[in-house]
Write an enzyme that holds these catalytic residues in place. Structure first.
Site, PDB file in Angstrom:
ATOM      1  N   PRO A  63      35.295 100.785  71.681  1.00  0.00           N
ATOM      2  CG  PRO A  63      35.585  99.584  69.697  1.00  0.00           C
ATOM      3  CD  PRO A  63      34.749  99.627  70.945  1.00  0.00           C
ATOM      4  CD  GLU A  64      31.622 103.022  71.080  1.00  0.00           C
ATOM      5  OE1 GLU A  64      30.485 102.557  71.195  1.00  0.00           O
ATOM      6  OE2 GLU A  64      32.577 102.642  71.811  1.00  0.00           O
ATOM      7  CB  VAL A  65      37.730 107.122  72.244  1.00  0.00           C
ATOM      8  CG1 VAL A  65      36.679 107.603  73.238  1.00  0.00           C
ATOM      9  CG2 VAL A  65      38.391 105.845  72.738  1.00  0.00           C
ATOM     10  CG  LEU A 106      31.697 108.089  66.755  1.00  0.00           C
ATOM     11  CD1 LEU A 106      30.969 106.843  66.271  1.00  0.00           C
ATOM     12  CD2 LEU A 106      30.752 109.292  66.716  1.00  0.00           C
TER      13      LEU A 106
END
Length: 271
Positions: free
Chosen positions: A136-138, A142
């Site tokens: 789930p970085e986006v 990120l």
């Protein structure tokens, strides 16, 4: 035995088990934890009594990913600090490329971001229905950069990229259908029983063949097919000339279990 508050190292017979030990925080990966994982794996790889290694998480999560508190502080620092922050995690991923023993991930609960990368660097992933995998970085600005190296070799390209670009999760059944998870067990107790069963499988096979074969696989799988065939012919030599082939074939004809040697046995012969 223990490797600090954040990491526990125990034994289950010939299996060395590394447990992320911050259940209340969902077992995040910070610099100290990543370094602890690296050191724990190095110690277990060097132990001749350990034939396989596993990593799991305490509580209801396998690993929630990078420590967001530490990441937020990077925005206040300089470029060098931000570059060096994931150094231990990079070391851990690099170590897995040359691991001399099979490595298993036992996933019960979410394996997110760096936690999915931690599972993905392992040779075998075992899971329960509570396992979920996501990057789930986006969603916080990120991109899951470092874990691309292993996950691109573990999941279909299009599906992996979709997960990285959307941050959406998949469950254990879909991960199994995609070939990312090897087996799904009904609950945590079943997961531990499955872990012991895999440890028994790895205990029965030649440690030398596993040690050399795992390295050879890493090399050959990244080569063009023609080069891989040429290299494989040379890489066969340590197996053909090694003692484990003689012992394995003799045991087969004698109809008995093989008596494998370990690196310590070889040292005793030469000392």
């Amino acid at each position: 035995m223990s490797s600090g508050e954040k990491i526990l190292v125990t034994r289950r017979g010939s299996l060395g088990l590394v447990t992320l030990n911050r259940a209340k925080e969902r077992n995040p990966l910070d610099q100290e934890t990543a370094a602890g994982l690296r050191d724990a794996f190095l110690g277990l790889f060097a132990d001749p009594q350990v034939r396989s290694v596993a990593v799991t998480g305490d509580g209801d999560a396998f690993c929630a990913g990078g420590d967001l508190r530490q990441m937020r502080e990077l925005a206040e620092g300089d470029v060098e600090d931000a570059y060096l922050w994931p150094g231990a995690i990079v070391d851990l991923h690099r170590l897995m490329l040359e691991a001399p023993k099979p490595v298993i991930a036992a996933v019960h609960g979410p394996a997110y971001a760096g936690g999915m990368g931690l599972a993905g660097m392992c040779d075998v992933i075992l899971a329960t229905p509570k396992a979920r995998f996501a990057m789930p970085e986006v969603k916080i600005g990120l991109f899951p950069m470092i874990i691309v190296a292993h996950l691109a070799r573990s999941l279909p390209r299009k599906r992996l990229l979709e997960m990285m670009l959307t941050g959406e999760s998949i469950d254990a059944d879909e991960a199994h259908r995609l070939g990312f998870v090897s087996k799904v067990y009904p609950d945590h107790d079943g997961l531990m029983e499955g872990l012991d069963a895999y440890a028994a499988k790895f205990e029965a096979v030649s440690p030398a063949a596993v040690r050399l074969g795992r390295r050879a696989f890493t090399l050959l799988s990244d080569m063009p097919a023609g080069q891989a065939l040429d290299a494989a012919q040379f890489l066969n030599l340590p197996f053909f000339l090694g003692g484990d082939l003689r012992e394995g074939t003799q045991a087969f004809f004698d109809r008995r279990p093989p008596r494998w040697t370990t690196p310590d046995d070889e040292l005793e012969k030469t000392s």
